[in-house]
Design a protein around this motif. Structure first.
Motif, short mmCIF file in Angstrom:
data_model
loop_
_atom_site.label_atom_id
_atom_site.label_comp_id
_atom_site.label_asym_id
_atom_site.label_seq_id
_atom_site.Cartn_x
_atom_site.Cartn_y
_atom_site.Cartn_z
N GLY A 104 0.83 -1.19 0.00
CA GLY A 104 0.00 0.00 0.00
C GLY A 104 0.86 1.25 0.00
O GLY A 104 1.90 1.31 -0.66
N THR A 105 0.48 2.24 0.79
CA THR A 105 1.22 3.50 0.89
C THR A 105 0.72 4.28 2.10
O THR A 105 -0.46 4.17 2.47
N HIS A 155 2.25 -0.49 4.35
CA HIS A 155 2.18 0.88 3.84
C HIS A 155 3.56 1.55 3.94
O HIS A 155 3.91 2.09 5.00
N PRO A 156 4.36 1.55 2.88
CA PRO A 156 5.65 2.25 2.92
C PRO A 156 5.48 3.76 2.85
O PRO A 156 4.45 4.29 2.39
N GLY A 157 6.55 4.45 3.27
CA GLY A 157 6.64 5.89 3.05
C GLY A 157 7.28 6.16 1.70
O GLY A 157 7.08 5.41 0.74
N HIS A 158 8.09 7.23 1.62
CA HIS A 158 8.73 7.62 0.36
C HIS A 158 9.93 6.69 0.14
O HIS A 158 10.97 6.82 0.79
N VAL A 226 8.23 2.57 7.58
CA VAL A 226 8.95 3.82 7.35
C VAL A 226 10.20 3.84 8.21
O VAL A 226 10.43 2.94 9.02
N ALA A 227 11.01 4.87 8.05
CA ALA A 227 12.18 5.04 8.90
C ALA A 227 11.75 5.32 10.34
O ALA A 227 10.59 5.64 10.61
N GLU A 228 12.70 5.23 11.24
CA GLU A 228 12.41 5.45 12.66
C GLU A 228 11.73 6.78 12.90
O GLU A 228 10.78 6.88 13.69
#
Length: 317
Positions: A104-105, A155-158, A226-228
């Motif tokens: 997803g996102t 759901h990843p980020g950028h 996502v990152a921390e």
């Protein structure tokens, strides 16, 4: 397990396929066959490669049957963007019920009211991409609740990494922003540079997908990957300029001035990111998946920029 990865040579799949092979899974990598993986690894020679044009086969009504014929225990779908396409795949998979992992996102969230935003927040997406992904998420979770195809949504980020242009500290893809930060030239930022960006390295996204394969407790849930920490445009600009021993020369501007200086397309992309300013919680992914990102946002961006410079995609002067 026998794992079919759809979109295997893209940003995430380039890291996921080698991970799955190393973990002992039997991997079938589906892609359009128009490019090699972004990340080369010896494990690619130990997996099966299948060329598939998903759009054409969706239109012909044959894609789902193609996947089923590969006899998967798990299907990892990295390139599904419409509920119609997701529905066709689910219908085909229902008789054999493999685990379905969907990409997803974080843009299933629109502009948020609370940060960090959790996966339980009401969905208020804006724009075709986020709206489509939110509809797919609803479809997959409803299917799982009915006892059909079991699914997990990540759901990843950028997504950031070496091999492709990445979202820069101004929130767009303008390579000139990197040059300006490296040379100490002025960089215009709207909204005082306080727009929030939440990057993630592609390998960390792959890590989450790999973990989701073996976590039954994840089925029926969504997870932010996502990152921390998210970072403001201001913070990213300071970090990037610091790589070159500089302080950034930042010029806060209003939106009309930003569009005049950045150009209409870059300004549109920046506005899409800044208007959302999503800072996503990874607590659920930590707890259920054991997700532990290896890269901070700045580490992921630094690796991406090094590749862009080395390959002539960004000129730092």
């Amino acid at each position: 397990m026998r794992v079919v990865v759809v979109g295997a040579t893209g940003h995430i799949g380039s890291y996921l396929v080698p991970r799955l092979v190393r973990a002992g899974h039997e991997v079938v990598a589906l892609s359009r066959g128009t490019r090699e993986p972004y990340h080369e690894a010896p494990e690619w020679s130990r997996g099966e490669r299948v060329v598939v044009d998903r759009d054409a086969e969706d239109a012909a009504g044959t894609f789902g049957a193609r996947v089923v014929a590969l006899d998967p225990d798990v299907v990892v779908d990295l390139v599904c963007f419409t509920p119609e396409s997701a529905g066709l795949l689910v219908e085909a998979l229902r008789p054999i019920r493999p685990l379905l992992l969907h990409c997803g996102t974080i843009w299933v969230h629109g502009p948020v009211h609370r940060v960090p935003v959790t996966e339980d927040e009401p969905r208020t997406p804006v724009g075709e991409y986020g709206i489509g992904k939110a509809a797919i998420e609803r479809l997959l979770h409803a299917e799982t609740r009915r006892g059909g195809v079991p699914s997990v949504v990540l759901h990843p980020g950028h997504i950031t990494g070496p091999g492709w242009p990445v979202i820069n500290p101004a929130g767009n893809l303008d390579p000139g922003v990197w040059r300006a930060l490296a040379l100490g030239e002025p960089v215009a930022l709207p909204d005082l540079g306080l727009g929030v960006l939440h990057h993630v390295h592609a390998d960390d996204v792959a890590q989450a997908f790999e973990r989701a394969l073996t976590r039954p407790a994840a089925i029926g849930s969504s997870f932010h990957v996502v990152a921390e920490q998210a970072m403001t445009s201001l913070g990213l600009a300071h970090a990037a300029a610091g790589w070159f021993g500089r302080e950034p020369v930042l010029e806060p501007v209003d939106w009309p001035e930003f569009e005049s200086r950045a150009g209409a397309e870059h300004a549109r992309v920046t506005r899409e990111h800044v208007s959302r300013s999503i800072s996503a919680s990874i607590e659920r992914a930590r707890t259920v998946l054991g997700y532990a990102p290896r890269y901070t946002a700045t580490q992921a961006l630094r690796e991406a920029l090094d590749w862009l410079v080395a390959n002539g995609r960004v000129d730092l002067g």
